[in-house]
Each structure stands twice: as C-alpha cells, then as structure tokens.
Design an enzyme around this catalytic site. Structure first.
Site, PDB file in Angstrom:
ATOM      1  N   SER A 139       0.807  -1.211   0.000  1.00  0.00           N
ATOM      2  CA  SER A 139       0.000   0.000   0.000  1.00  0.00           C
ATOM      3  C   SER A 139       0.847   1.271   0.000  1.00  0.00           C
ATOM      4  O   SER A 139       0.347   2.359  -0.250  1.00  0.00           O
ATOM      5  CB  SER A 139      -0.927   0.008   1.219  1.00  0.00           C
ATOM      6  OG  SER A 139      -1.888  -1.025   1.119  1.00  0.00           O
ATOM      7  N   GLN A 345     -25.422 -15.417   6.782  1.00  0.00           N
ATOM      8  CA  GLN A 345     -26.257 -15.575   7.973  1.00  0.00           C
ATOM      9  C   GLN A 345     -27.716 -15.839   7.603  1.00  0.00           C
ATOM     10  O   GLN A 345     -28.371 -16.710   8.191  1.00  0.00           O
ATOM     11  CB  GLN A 345     -26.157 -14.325   8.853  1.00  0.00           C
ATOM     12  CG  GLN A 345     -26.624 -14.521  10.281  1.00  0.00           C
ATOM     13  CD  GLN A 345     -25.662 -15.385  11.086  1.00  0.00           C
ATOM     14  OE1 GLN A 345     -24.517 -15.615  10.679  1.00  0.00           O
ATOM     15  NE2 GLN A 345     -26.122 -15.891  12.212  1.00  0.00           N
ATOM     16  N   GLU A 372      -5.228  -2.495  -4.148  1.00  0.00           N
ATOM     17  CA  GLU A 372      -5.297  -1.083  -4.551  1.00  0.00           C
ATOM     18  C   GLU A 372      -5.444  -0.166  -3.343  1.00  0.00           C
ATOM     19  O   GLU A 372      -6.119   0.855  -3.376  1.00  0.00           O
ATOM     20  CB  GLU A 372      -6.418  -0.868  -5.579  1.00  0.00           C
ATOM     21  CG  GLU A 372      -6.141  -1.672  -6.840  1.00  0.00           C
ATOM     22  CD  GLU A 372      -6.984  -1.268  -8.028  1.00  0.00           C
ATOM     23  OE1 GLU A 372      -7.364  -0.090  -8.111  1.00  0.00           O
ATOM     24  OE2 GLU A 372      -7.227  -2.138  -8.882  1.00  0.00           O
ATOM     25  N   THR A 374      -5.169  -0.774   1.104  1.00  0.00           N
ATOM     26  CA  THR A 374      -6.005  -1.354   2.149  1.00  0.00           C
ATOM     27  C   THR A 374      -6.952  -0.310   2.743  1.00  0.00           C
ATOM     28  O   THR A 374      -6.782   0.899   2.548  1.00  0.00           O
ATOM     29  CB  THR A 374      -5.135  -1.909   3.288  1.00  0.00           C
ATOM     30  OG1 THR A 374      -4.418  -0.809   3.875  1.00  0.00           O
ATOM     31  CG2 THR A 374      -4.154  -2.954   2.780  1.00  0.00           C
TER      32      THR A 374
END
Length: 395
Positions: A139, A345, A372, A374
């Site tokens: 990053s 869920q 691209e 974090t």
C-alpha cells in the site's frame, strides 16, 4: 459492441445504454451459468474470454483513438456494477488492461508508446499487468526496492514483485522501479514497459488464494532485465510515483463500484432465499430478524451506489481525485464485506456450503478491502487530506 460516439469523442448516453445492456446479458445469461465451472477449474473458459474480447471489454476504458470504447469513469462505474454481479474473475480478465496498467499508458505514455501498445491492449491481443506490489511495498509504493540502473544506452531492472494480477498470462508488465533515492525532486520511482518474454523475466507459479478462483496472480522476478529508453514511460524518470498514485486513485473508484455490484448479487440471492426457504412451514423472510438483515443490506447497497456515482461524477469534473476515491473504496468494500457476511447468515447452514453463491461471494469480497490500497491506507489518505486542506485554508 460499437464505439459510435458524438463529435467530442465521448460515448453518447444512447450508445452507453446499449453497451450496458449487452454487458448485463453477457454477465447474467452466460457467465453466471458457468460460475461453478470457473471456480472448480480455476480458469475462465476460452469462449468467455473470446466473447469479452469481441465485445470490447478488454478496452472499454481506453480512448477510442487507441481502439477502445472510450468510456469515462462515470460510465466505467456503471459497467463495473454489472461486472460485479458475477464471479470477480471475469472482471479480473481485463481489469488491468482498462485500469491500473492501461491508464498509466493513457495518462503518461509517449505517443510512440501509445501507438505501440494501446490498440493491442484494447483488443485483448496484449494482456497488461501492473507490477508494483512487493513484499515490503504494498500500500506504500514509496518503499519499493526494485531498481532500474543505467547501463550505457539501456536500463537494467532487478527486483521481485508479488500478487501480480494476470502475471501468468501477461504479455506486458508495467514495472515500477527505483532509479534513485527519494530526494527533494521526487520519490525517485520510474515506470517501465517490459515485454513478458524479455530475457530475465520469470513468472512464478499461480498463487493459491482464499477466493476469486479463475483470477490468476503470481510473483514476478526481474533479473538483469535490459530495456531501452523507449521502455521508460513518458520518457521521464520522475513520472513513476505520480503515475502509480493517479492510476490507483482512479482504480479505487472502479473497485468501489465492483463491490456494489457484488453486494447487490449477495442481497438478491438472500432475498430470493428468504422468500422461498421455510422454517416450520413459514418462509424465513417473514421473520423480523431476517428482515432486519435484508434491510441493512439494502441500505448499504443503495448508499454505496449513490456514493460511487457521485465520486465518479466528481472525478470526471476534476473536482476531487484524491479524497473521494478513497472514501468510496473504503465505504463500499467494507460494506460489501458486511453484506456478504449477512448473506451467509440469512442462508444459515446452506450459506456455508460450497456451490452456493453467497459462500463464494463471502470469500471473493475479502480481497476488495486489501488490494489497490487497504482500508487502513484509505483512512490515512482521507484523514490526512482533510487536515492538509484545512491547514491550507487557515494560512
């Protein structure tokens, strides 16, 4: 697809509606039916690749003068939301051609470099890979250690890159390398166009990833790779860092839109399941706690879609190409993760089973918060940018 346009070389609203409609049919009637096959074989079928090329998808964001469809970012995000509705391996096929690799050439390449590469990139004849990430520089591109040193009339590149999308099938690597230490004149990072068959280029085995089967990444090694000055993007040693940052910022808006499309698919799958699956003879969608999940999912998807569209509009208008892309990427990718979790869920135990769409989506979207830039990096860009803007206005 056609690339008919108005006199100012932009895609008209009418033409874009046709492009979008054709893409939706391709995604929903062809690719979605083969998602299980793509996942099991970890590859995209050749006929899907060929159809994507024929539709112009390998060059949808490349300007028409270089053989692409010429979509602007506001149109790009609408297309990305459609592409996100199926396996993300589809978009990965041509994502770097249109995005972080192709845009380096579009924005910073010389006319000769554009002439040599862009039409072949737009047609899909050439697959371009964006070779930036390293083990110690993900990053934060300023930390990269790959070097390019002068040797007479050539540059000699040495270093290792990792997690490089499409590396196993790449024809061209857009390689970022340090040509000098960072100083007051800049980061000292240049970018080079390196054909994949250059002596000294070696691609490692395909990475084994948590998800996104069919989208291939690998490590790439550059060992005394020699290229001439024609390979230096823009003919300027100081373009690299700016090219990387600009391409990544634009790409973040695209990834945000992709996340919205994937979240929409997870929501649709969940609504359908809730309306048909029963518990004690009652459709589970009638249970208020299930409805609460669906409501939160719908709210996130709608908010993300509005944010992406507003961010893309601001980019096209030149109003914000720094903070807003990070805001969109941060919110939409985090939102997609929450939606995917809720989707599993709602499906209950069924959602944990392979071959169920939401199980694949749950794994696929996890990567969106990493590449691209974090989520943590996006927060630094947003927060730091706001403070710097305030400091400038108070001086």
């Amino acid at each position: 697809m056609t690339n008919a346009s108005s006199a100012d070389d932009t895609v008209t609203a009418e033409d874009f509606r046709e492009i979008l409609a054709q893409t939706r049919v391709f995604v929903r009637d062809i690719v979605m039916k083969r998602e299980r096959e793509i996942a099991e074989q970890n590859r995209m079928p050749d006929e899907i690749v060929d159809q994507a090329k024929a539709m112009g998808l390998f060059g949808y964001a490349i300007p028409q003068q270089w053989g692409g469809l010429g979509l602007n970012l506001a149109q790009d995000v609408e297309l990305a939301m459609e592409l996100g509705y199926t396996t993300l391996a589809l978009r990965s096929l041509f994502g770097t051609n249109n995005g972080i690799a192709g845009q380096v050439l579009v924005g910073f390449g010389t006319d000769d470099q554009k002439t040599r590469w862009l039409e072949r990139i737009a047609s899909g004849e050439v697959v371009a890979s964006f070779a930036l990430t390293e083990s110690g520089a993900g990053s934060d591109p300023a930390a990269l250690r790959t070097t390019a040193a002068r040797a007479g009339e050539q540059w000699v590149i040495n270093g290792e890159k990792r997690f490089i999308t499409n590396a196993p099938v790449a024809d061209l690597f857009v390689v970022f390398a340090r040509t000098r230490p960072a100083d007051e004149n800049g980061a000292g990072i240049s970018v080079f166009l390196v054909p994949a068959d250059s002596p000294g280029v070696e691609v490692g085995p395909k990475d084994r990833k948590m998800g996104q089967e069919g989208a291939w990444t690998a490590e790439v090694y550059f060992r005394d790779v020699r290229v001439g000055d024609e390979a230096l993007v823009g003919g300027n040693e100081d373009i690299g860092y700016r090219a990387a940052m600009t391409s990544l910022a634009r790409g973040r808006v695209h990834i945000a839109a992709l996340a919205v499309g994937t979240a929409q698919r997870a929501l649709d799958e969940s609504v359908t399941y809730a309306a048909t699956a029963t518990q004690g003879g009652t459709p589970i969608g009638r249970f208020q706690l299930v409805q609460a999940h669906l409501a939160d999912m719908q709210t996130g998807v709608m908010a993300g879609r509005a944010l992406v569209r507003d961010t893309a509009r601001a980019w096209v208008a030149g109003e914000d190409r720094r903070i807003a892309p990070s805001v969109a990427k941060l919110y939409c990718t985090e939102m997609a993760g929450r939606v995917a979790d809720s989707a599993v869920q709602v499906h209950g135990g069924t959602g944990y089973m392979r071959d169920v769409a939401v199980e694949r989506i749950y794994r696929d979207v996890r990567l969106l918060r990493l590449y691209e830039g974090t989520s943590e990096i996006q927060r630094l860009i947003i927060g730091g940018g706001l403070v710097r803007n305030a400091e400038r206005t108070t001086k």
